[in-house]
Write an enzyme that holds these catalytic residues in place. Structure first.
Site, PDB file in Angstrom:
ATOM      1  N   GLY B 161       0.810  -1.218   0.000  1.00  9.53           N
ATOM      2  CA  GLY B 161       0.000   0.000   0.000  1.00  9.53           C
ATOM      3  C   GLY B 161       0.840   1.263   0.000  1.00  9.53           C
ATOM      4  O   GLY B 161       0.597   2.186  -0.774  1.00  9.53           O
ATOM      5  N   ASP B 182      10.350  -7.267  -1.048  1.00 13.44           N
ATOM      6  CA  ASP B 182       9.012  -7.825  -0.815  1.00 13.44           C
ATOM      7  C   ASP B 182       9.028  -9.281  -1.259  1.00 13.44           C
ATOM      8  O   ASP B 182       9.496  -9.593  -2.350  1.00 13.44           O
ATOM      9  CB  ASP B 182       7.948  -7.028  -1.602  1.00 13.44           C
ATOM     10  CG  ASP B 182       6.557  -7.188  -1.004  1.00 13.44           C
ATOM     11  OD1 ASP B 182       6.144  -8.348  -0.765  1.00 13.44           O
ATOM     12  OD2 ASP B 182       5.887  -6.170  -0.759  1.00 13.44           O
ATOM     13  N   ASN B 190      -5.192  -6.959  -3.093  1.00 15.12           N
ATOM     14  CA  ASN B 190      -4.204  -5.866  -3.009  1.00 15.12           C
ATOM     15  C   ASN B 190      -4.599  -4.681  -3.886  1.00 15.12           C
ATOM     16  O   ASN B 190      -4.184  -3.549  -3.640  1.00 15.12           O
ATOM     17  CB  ASN B 190      -2.817  -6.319  -3.499  1.00 15.12           C
ATOM     18  CG  ASN B 190      -2.217  -7.463  -2.698  1.00 15.12           C
ATOM     19  OD1 ASN B 190      -1.466  -8.262  -3.249  1.00 15.12           O
ATOM     20  ND2 ASN B 190      -2.532  -7.559  -1.419  1.00 15.12           N
ATOM     21  N   LYS B 206       5.596  -9.400  -6.314  1.00 14.42           N
ATOM     22  CA  LYS B 206       5.409  -7.941  -6.271  1.00 14.42           C
ATOM     23  C   LYS B 206       6.645  -7.177  -6.735  1.00 14.42           C
ATOM     24  O   LYS B 206       6.528  -6.094  -7.316  1.00 14.42           O
ATOM     25  CB  LYS B 206       5.022  -7.498  -4.852  1.00 14.42           C
ATOM     26  CG  LYS B 206       3.582  -7.852  -4.491  1.00 14.42           C
ATOM     27  CD  LYS B 206       3.191  -7.256  -3.145  1.00 14.42           C
ATOM     28  CE  LYS B 206       1.752  -7.637  -2.802  1.00 14.42           C
ATOM     29  NZ  LYS B 206       1.381  -7.178  -1.439  1.00 14.42           N
ATOM     30  N   ASP B 250       4.642  -4.047   7.192  1.00 15.04           N
ATOM     31  CA  ASP B 250       3.307  -4.314   7.727  1.00 15.04           C
ATOM     32  C   ASP B 250       3.333  -5.018   9.085  1.00 15.04           C
ATOM     33  O   ASP B 250       2.339  -5.566   9.514  1.00 15.04           O
ATOM     34  CB  ASP B 250       2.498  -5.139   6.715  1.00 15.04           C
ATOM     35  CG  ASP B 250       3.141  -6.489   6.433  1.00 15.04           C
ATOM     36  OD1 ASP B 250       4.177  -6.792   7.047  1.00 15.04           O
ATOM     37  OD2 ASP B 250       2.598  -7.235   5.591  1.00 15.04           O
ATOM     38  N   ASN B 251       4.482  -5.025   9.757  1.00 18.78           N
ATOM     39  CA  ASN B 251       4.512  -5.699  11.060  1.00 18.78           C
ATOM     40  C   ASN B 251       5.574  -5.077  11.968  1.00 18.78           C
ATOM     41  O   ASN B 251       6.540  -4.466  11.499  1.00 18.78           O
ATOM     42  CB  ASN B 251       4.779  -7.197  10.873  1.00 18.78           C
ATOM     43  CG  ASN B 251       6.165  -7.457  10.322  1.00 18.78           C
ATOM     44  OD1 ASN B 251       7.130  -7.571  11.068  1.00 18.78           O
ATOM     45  ND2 ASN B 251       6.286  -7.525   8.997  1.00 18.78           N
ATOM     46  N   CYS B 308      -3.713  -4.381   8.730  1.00 12.09           N
ATOM     47  CA  CYS B 308      -4.703  -3.943   7.740  1.00 12.09           C
ATOM     48  C   CYS B 308      -5.496  -5.140   7.240  1.00 12.09           C
ATOM     49  O   CYS B 308      -6.682  -5.023   6.933  1.00 12.09           O
ATOM     50  CB  CYS B 308      -4.013  -3.245   6.572  1.00 12.09           C
ATOM     51  SG  CYS B 308      -3.279  -1.676   7.027  1.00 12.09           S
ATOM     52  N   CYS B 368      19.821   4.006  19.997  1.00 12.15           N
ATOM     53  CA  CYS B 368      20.496   5.196  19.438  1.00 12.15           C
ATOM     54  C   CYS B 368      21.169   6.059  20.495  1.00 12.15           C
ATOM     55  O   CYS B 368      21.738   7.104  20.157  1.00 12.15           O
ATOM     56  CB  CYS B 368      19.557   6.000  18.538  1.00 12.15           C
ATOM     57  SG  CYS B 368      18.476   7.135  19.381  1.00 12.15           S
TER      58      CYS B 368
END
Lengths: 90, 394
Positions: B161, B182, B190, B206, B250-251, B308, B368
């Protein structure tokens, strides 16, 4: 009263509202007031020891309360409190 | 009335001419004389003396004071063969009041015949000038910014997305190299939002589908494909050498892993996430601003972190957020504007509101707050509360 902005993942716990009015003199009191109005939010906001869950970010207006006085941060009428969970969707 | 050639000969008698050897020696000694090329744009672009400024003779009177403001300083002009520069030197001496101006005899032609070094500037091809003409017109990008974009290497994590609109627009903008990570194939579900893919590419990896879409827009973009899932064993190798990373993952586990690796490699990450009608956006610039762990020290448990796939997302939303990411990428590459570092932008599509929150560097950040060389492989993506962490996986 302060306005608490409710993130999408918590809205089902507050009857779908995007914002909830809650009273209190500091951030902790306002969030406790929210949790007493909407008990389903309690376990999502607070850990068992009564502190804020580590994965919940809370902002007073645009500042992270972690750099202010945490839950003791004073709240004035009209302040906006933002509850912000991390999201990972992509 | 004198002929043109007589005029030039007469003027050459009234100004100082110097031999290319003298100019060469001056440059070797680094005595600080200003060297100005007075030829036309296309001649200058072909090649010029190293370090020469460019003021075409037609613009001499209006522009030379901008390039050589100190009129007492030594100025040496040259052109192709020494005529135009002689006339220009005469103008500067007699009409503009330059005290120490000379013309190089024989111009760049004689300079080259002597075997002296010239600089061949990089420039756009005619096709590129046309393609990027709207960028060239805005001063914040211009030729210099476009060159930076063409030289840039941007890594897209996810061609979903967020990655789809970023891939298309960054390709269109002329980012020279786009890496895509990906391991998924295009699925019918999708296509409601992942605009780099298409109906006839359902079932295609993809990375391959995105490459086709990128080259349809801009065949010059080099695409580097990684059809794998980013994990601790490959992240350091994959992100190596990229200038900017676009996080459209996405995770949570991979977002933390990426953060830790990007801090070690000191590569800025433009991060966005989406759910339902809401998006979040920030720039994590290692050591210059906060990192992802400064903002989110701990990932939420699974019930507070739906994906999502589980909770749904408005198809247009990743378009908005992916393009906001692309703008930040271009700003980081070109140096234009103020990057969204140390700030988190929330977009609520239903209310059409943007909210900006401050993000501070955490002086106790487990990653950091330390020197990159101190962060070990074992720590990357690791988390004290590992069970809750893994439960956050989308």
């Amino acid at each position: 009263m302060s306005t608490v902005k409710i993130p999408p993942v918590l809205r089902s716990s507050v009857g779908g509202a995007k914002e909830v009015e809650a009273g209190g003199d500091n951030v902790g009191e306002v969030l406790r007031s929210l949790a007493s109005q909407h008990p389903a939010t309690e376990s999502q906001l607070f850990s068992e020891d009564g502190g804020l869950n580590r994965y919940v970010n809370v902002y007073l207006n645009d500042e992270d309360v972690r750099v202010l006085d945490g839950l003791d941060t004073e709240v004035r009428s009209g302040d906006m409190i933002v509850i912000l969970p991390a999201m990972a969707g992509g | 009335m004198a002929s043109g050639s007589e005029l030039i000969r007469r003027i050459k008698g009234q100004i100082e001419e110097v031999d290319p050897k003298e100019v060469h020696d001056l440059r070797e000694r680094g005595n600080g004389a200003v060297i100005v090329d007075v030829r036309e744009q296309h001649e200058f672009e072909e090649s010029h003396l190293p370090g020469a400024l460019h003021v075409p003779r037609g613009h001499l009177e209006s522009r030379v004071e901008g390039s050589a403001p100190d009129k007492s300083k030594r100025v040496i002009l040259y052109c192709a063969s020494g005529n135009r520069s002689a006339l220009a030197a005469h103008t500067m001496k007699e009409l503009l009041g330059y005290e120490d101006v000379a013309s190089m005899r024989g111009g760049i032609t004689l300079w080259k015949d002597r075997g002296y070094e010239v600089e061949v500037p990089r420039t756009l091809t005619a096709e590129q000038r046309e393609r990027y003409s709207r960028h060239l017109l805005i001063p914040e990008i211009g030729l210099e910014g476009q060159m930076k974009l063409l030289d840039a290497r941007v890594l897209l994590l996810g061609a979903g997305g967020l990655g789809s609109p970023a891939a298309l627009y960054l390709a269109a903008a002329g980012v020279g190299t786009l890496g895509i990570v990906d391991n998924d194939v295009v699925d019918l579900s999708n296509l409601q939002r992942q605009v780099a893919h298409s109906n006839d590419r359902i079932g295609v990896p993809k990375v391959d589908s995105a490459e086709i879409a990128i080259h349809e827009i801009n065949p010059d973009v080099k695409v580097e494909k990684y059809g794998v899932r980013l994990d601790a064993s490959n992240v350091m190798e994959i992100i190596d050498g990229y200038d900017v990373i676009v996080d459209g993952l996405d995770n949570f586990p991979t977002r933390y892993l990426l953060n830790d690796a990007s801090v070690r490699k000191q590569i800025p990450v433009v991060s966005a996430s989406i759910l339902g009608f809401e998006g979040q956006l920030s720039v994590f610039h290692p050591y210059e601003g906060p990192c992802y762990r400064c903002l989110y020290p701990t990932p939420p448990p699974a019930d507070l972190a739906p994906s999502c796939g589980a909770a749904g997302v408005l198809g247009v939303l990743p378009g908005v957020m992916g393009l906001l990411q692309s703008v930040e990428v271009i700003k980081l590459i070109t140096g234009a504007g103020e990057p969204l570092a140390g700030r988190l932008l929330l977009y609520d599509a239903l209310g059409t509101t943007f909210t900006e929150l401050k993000v501070r560097r955490d002086p106790d950040c487990p990653i950091c707050s330390r020197d990159p060389s101190e962060i070990s492989d074992e720590e990357m993506g690791a988390f004290p509360d590992y069970e809750a962490f893994c439960a956050g996986a989308g």
